[in-house]
Each structure stands twice: as structure tokens, then as C-alpha cells.
Design a protein around this motif. Structure first.
Motif, PDB file in Angstrom:
ATOM      1  N   GLN A  40       0.805  -1.196  -0.120  1.00  0.00           N
ATOM      2  CA  GLN A  40      -0.002  -0.224   0.170  1.00  0.00           C
ATOM      3  C   GLN A  40       1.108   1.353  -0.070  1.00  0.00           C
ATOM      4  OE1 GLN A  40      -2.491   0.361   3.480  1.00  0.00           O
ATOM      5  NE2 GLN A  40      -0.621  -0.220   4.968  1.00  0.00           N
ATOM      6  N   ASP A  41       0.282   2.488  -0.456  1.00  0.00           N
ATOM      7  CA  ASP A  41       0.979   3.723  -0.843  1.00  0.00           C
ATOM      8  C   ASP A  41       0.033   4.686  -0.167  1.00  0.00           C
ATOM      9  OD1 ASP A  41       3.024   5.413  -1.152  1.00  0.00           O
ATOM     10  OD2 ASP A  41       2.605   5.492  -3.359  1.00  0.00           O
ATOM     11  N   PHE A  42       0.553   5.134   0.882  1.00  0.00           N
ATOM     12  CA  PHE A  42      -0.263   6.316   1.498  1.00  0.00           C
ATOM     13  C   PHE A  42      -0.424   7.576   0.747  1.00  0.00           C
ATOM     14  CE2 PHE A  42       0.668   3.335   5.108  1.00  0.00           C
ATOM     15  CZ  PHE A  42      -0.540   3.277   5.555  1.00  0.00           C
ATOM     16  N   GLU A  43      -1.438   8.236   0.571  1.00  0.00           N
ATOM     17  CA  GLU A  43      -1.834   9.455  -0.018  1.00  0.00           C
ATOM     18  C   GLU A  43      -1.014  10.634   0.720  1.00  0.00           C
ATOM     19  OE1 GLU A  43      -5.917  10.085  -0.240  1.00  0.00           O
ATOM     20  OE2 GLU A  43      -6.277   8.924  -1.944  1.00  0.00           O
ATOM     21  N   ASP A  44      -0.843  10.610   1.876  1.00  0.00           N
ATOM     22  CA  ASP A  44      -0.168  11.380   3.008  1.00  0.00           C
ATOM     23  C   ASP A  44       1.063  10.984   2.940  1.00  0.00           C
ATOM     24  OD1 ASP A  44       0.710  13.368   4.962  1.00  0.00           O
ATOM     25  OD2 ASP A  44      -0.917  13.090   6.249  1.00  0.00           O
ATOM     26  N   ASP A  45       2.169  11.621   2.938  1.00  0.00           N
ATOM     27  CA  ASP A  45       3.659  11.337   3.072  1.00  0.00           C
ATOM     28  C   ASP A  45       3.977  10.642   4.529  1.00  0.00           C
ATOM     29  OD1 ASP A  45       4.440  11.708   0.745  1.00  0.00           O
ATOM     30  OD2 ASP A  45       5.230  13.898   1.059  1.00  0.00           O
ATOM     31  N   HIS A  46       3.403  11.387   5.725  1.00  0.00           N
ATOM     32  CA  HIS A  46       3.652  11.295   6.957  1.00  0.00           C
ATOM     33  C   HIS A  46       2.355  10.956   7.852  1.00  0.00           C
ATOM     34  CE1 HIS A  46       7.821  11.695   6.425  1.00  0.00           C
ATOM     35  NE2 HIS A  46       7.598  12.720   5.819  1.00  0.00           N
ATOM     36  N   PRO A  47       1.703   9.924   7.673  1.00  0.00           N
ATOM     37  CA  PRO A  47       0.293   9.479   8.216  1.00  0.00           C
ATOM     38  C   PRO A  47       0.422   9.336   9.801  1.00  0.00           C
ATOM     39  CG  PRO A  47       0.927   7.617   7.045  1.00  0.00           C
ATOM     40  CD  PRO A  47       2.012   8.726   6.588  1.00  0.00           C
ATOM     41  N   LYS A  48      -0.336  10.083  10.648  1.00  0.00           N
ATOM     42  CA  LYS A  48      -0.315   9.683  12.156  1.00  0.00           C
ATOM     43  C   LYS A  48      -1.607   8.831  12.321  1.00  0.00           C
ATOM     44  CE  LYS A  48       3.270  12.212  13.091  1.00  0.00           C
ATOM     45  NZ  LYS A  48       4.509  11.867  12.959  1.00  0.00           N
ATOM     46  N   PHE A  49      -1.244   7.626  12.845  1.00  0.00           N
ATOM     47  CA  PHE A  49      -2.434   6.686  13.078  1.00  0.00           C
ATOM     48  C   PHE A  49      -2.773   6.798  14.524  1.00  0.00           C
ATOM     49  CE2 PHE A  49      -1.212   5.055   8.979  1.00  0.00           C
ATOM     50  CZ  PHE A  49      -2.255   4.802   8.282  1.00  0.00           C
ATOM     51  N   ASN A  50      -4.086   6.598  14.868  1.00  0.00           N
ATOM     52  CA  ASN A  50      -4.536   6.386  16.118  1.00  0.00           C
ATOM     53  C   ASN A  50      -5.572   5.416  16.115  1.00  0.00           C
ATOM     54  OD1 ASN A  50      -4.890   6.764  18.902  1.00  0.00           O
ATOM     55  ND2 ASN A  50      -6.063   8.501  18.755  1.00  0.00           N
ATOM     56  N   LEU A  51      -5.347   4.291  15.347  1.00  0.00           N
ATOM     57  CA  LEU A  51      -6.485   3.096  15.417  1.00  0.00           C
ATOM     58  C   LEU A  51      -6.812   2.472  16.755  1.00  0.00           C
ATOM     59  CD1 LEU A  51      -5.407   1.761  12.047  1.00  0.00           C
ATOM     60  CD2 LEU A  51      -7.278   2.846  12.343  1.00  0.00           C
ATOM     61  N   LYS A  52      -7.862   2.272  17.051  1.00  0.00           N
ATOM     62  CA  LYS A  52      -8.139   1.315  18.428  1.00  0.00           C
ATOM     63  C   LYS A  52      -9.498   0.655  18.208  1.00  0.00           C
ATOM     64  CE  LYS A  52     -10.394   5.467  20.245  1.00  0.00           C
ATOM     65  NZ  LYS A  52     -10.084   6.635  19.300  1.00  0.00           N
ATOM     66  N   ARG A  53      -9.933  -0.160  19.036  1.00  0.00           N
ATOM     67  CA  ARG A  53     -11.113  -0.903  18.994  1.00  0.00           C
ATOM     68  C   ARG A  53     -12.129  -0.044  18.637  1.00  0.00           C
ATOM     69  NH1 ARG A  53     -14.503  -3.979  23.498  1.00  0.00           N
ATOM     70  NH2 ARG A  53     -15.612  -5.340  21.986  1.00  0.00           N
ATOM     71  N   GLY A  54     -13.157  -0.247  17.702  1.00  0.00           N
ATOM     72  CA  GLY A  54     -14.160   0.512  17.217  1.00  0.00           C
ATOM     73  C   GLY A  54     -13.961   1.292  16.035  1.00  0.00           C
ATOM     74  N   SER A  55     -12.547   1.441  15.834  1.00  0.00           N
ATOM     75  CA  SER A  55     -12.168   2.215  14.316  1.00  0.00           C
ATOM     76  C   SER A  55     -12.599   1.361  13.409  1.00  0.00           C
ATOM     77  CB  SER A  55     -10.895   2.481  14.451  1.00  0.00           C
ATOM     78  OG  SER A  55     -10.333   3.287  15.442  1.00  0.00           O
ATOM     79  N   GLN A  56     -12.709   1.991  12.100  1.00  0.00           N
ATOM     80  CA  GLN A  56     -13.015   1.179  10.747  1.00  0.00           C
ATOM     81  C   GLN A  56     -11.986   1.148   9.763  1.00  0.00           C
ATOM     82  OE1 GLN A  56     -16.694   3.403  10.333  1.00  0.00           O
ATOM     83  NE2 GLN A  56     -18.084   1.451  11.009  1.00  0.00           N
TER      84      GLN A  56
END
Length: 119
Positions: A40-56
Motif C-alpha cells: 500500500q502507498d499512503f496519500e499522505d507522506d507522514h500519516p499519523k495513526f490512532n487506530l483502536k477498537r471500534g475504528s473502521q
């Protein structure tokens, strides 16, 4: 917040019908990893993730809900675009580099498809 990536490559051994997991990596993955991964290649150069239970996560036309998000997931995604997506029930000892998703229905992965992380 949403972060979107585009599937740019699918390794010849990345999709195994009998194993409902997908290993994702960014474009910098080694050739050995690329053979077993969805790249996968992200649209944003430096994405900041905060995934957790309930995210999609939306893949192709299906939106999945995260039922478990391992402790290493956000840092791995930010660093090398890596996560293991599991379309199975959460095991007794889940992988800390994995996201377990519901519904437990393996998606179709195609080059140029988008993956959207919603949190």
C-alpha cells in the motif's frame, strides 16, 4: 480522521484462500516481503495513526470494524506501512502487530483499490 492508501502491488503469495489474513506493507518493503504482502502507498507522506477498537477500515466496498488493535499497529503503520489484517475471531493470544476485523469476511484485494482507515 481518515487516512487513505492505494494498493500498488499484490505479491504472488499474498492471498491464500485457506488463510483469512492479509499482510500489508509500504512500498519500501524488501522483495521477500513483497512476495507475501499487499503493498500500500499512503496519500499522505507522514500519516499519523490512532487506530483502536471500534475504528473502521474500508476495503473495496466493505467497511470493517476493528475488534482488536495490537499495541504495535499504529507505530508499524506510521513507520513502514505494515499491519496484518485478520478476518477471524480474536484468539486467546492475539498478534500485537495485527488488527482483527468484523465482519469476518475476507475482502477482494485489487491493484489500484483504496484502503481507508477511519478513526
Amino acid at each position: 480522521m481518515t487516512i487513505t492508501s492505494k494498493i500498488i502491488e499484490i505479491g504472488p503469495n499474498a492471498i491464500v484462500e485457506s488463510d483469512p489474513i492479509a499482510i500489508l506493507f509500504g512500498p519500501e518493503a524488501t522483495s521477500n516481503l513483497k512476495s507475501v504482502a499487499v503493498i500500500q502507498d499512503f496519500e499522505d507522506d507522514h500519516p499519523k495513526f490512532n487506530l483502536k477498537r471500534g475504528s473502521q477500515i474500508k476495503i473495496h466496498d466493505t467497511t470493517y470494524t476493528i475488534t482488536f488493535c495490537g499495541e504495535l499497529v499504529n507505530a508499524n503503520l506510521q513507520g513502514v506501512g505494515h499491519v496484518t489484517l485478520c478476518f477471524t475471531p480474536i484468539p486467546e493470544t492475539p498478534l500485537e502487530s495485527a488488527i482483527y476485523l468484523s465482519p469476518e469476511k475476507f475482502p477482494k484485494f485489487s491493484v489500484d483499490d483504496k484502503i481507508t482507515y477511519i478513526f
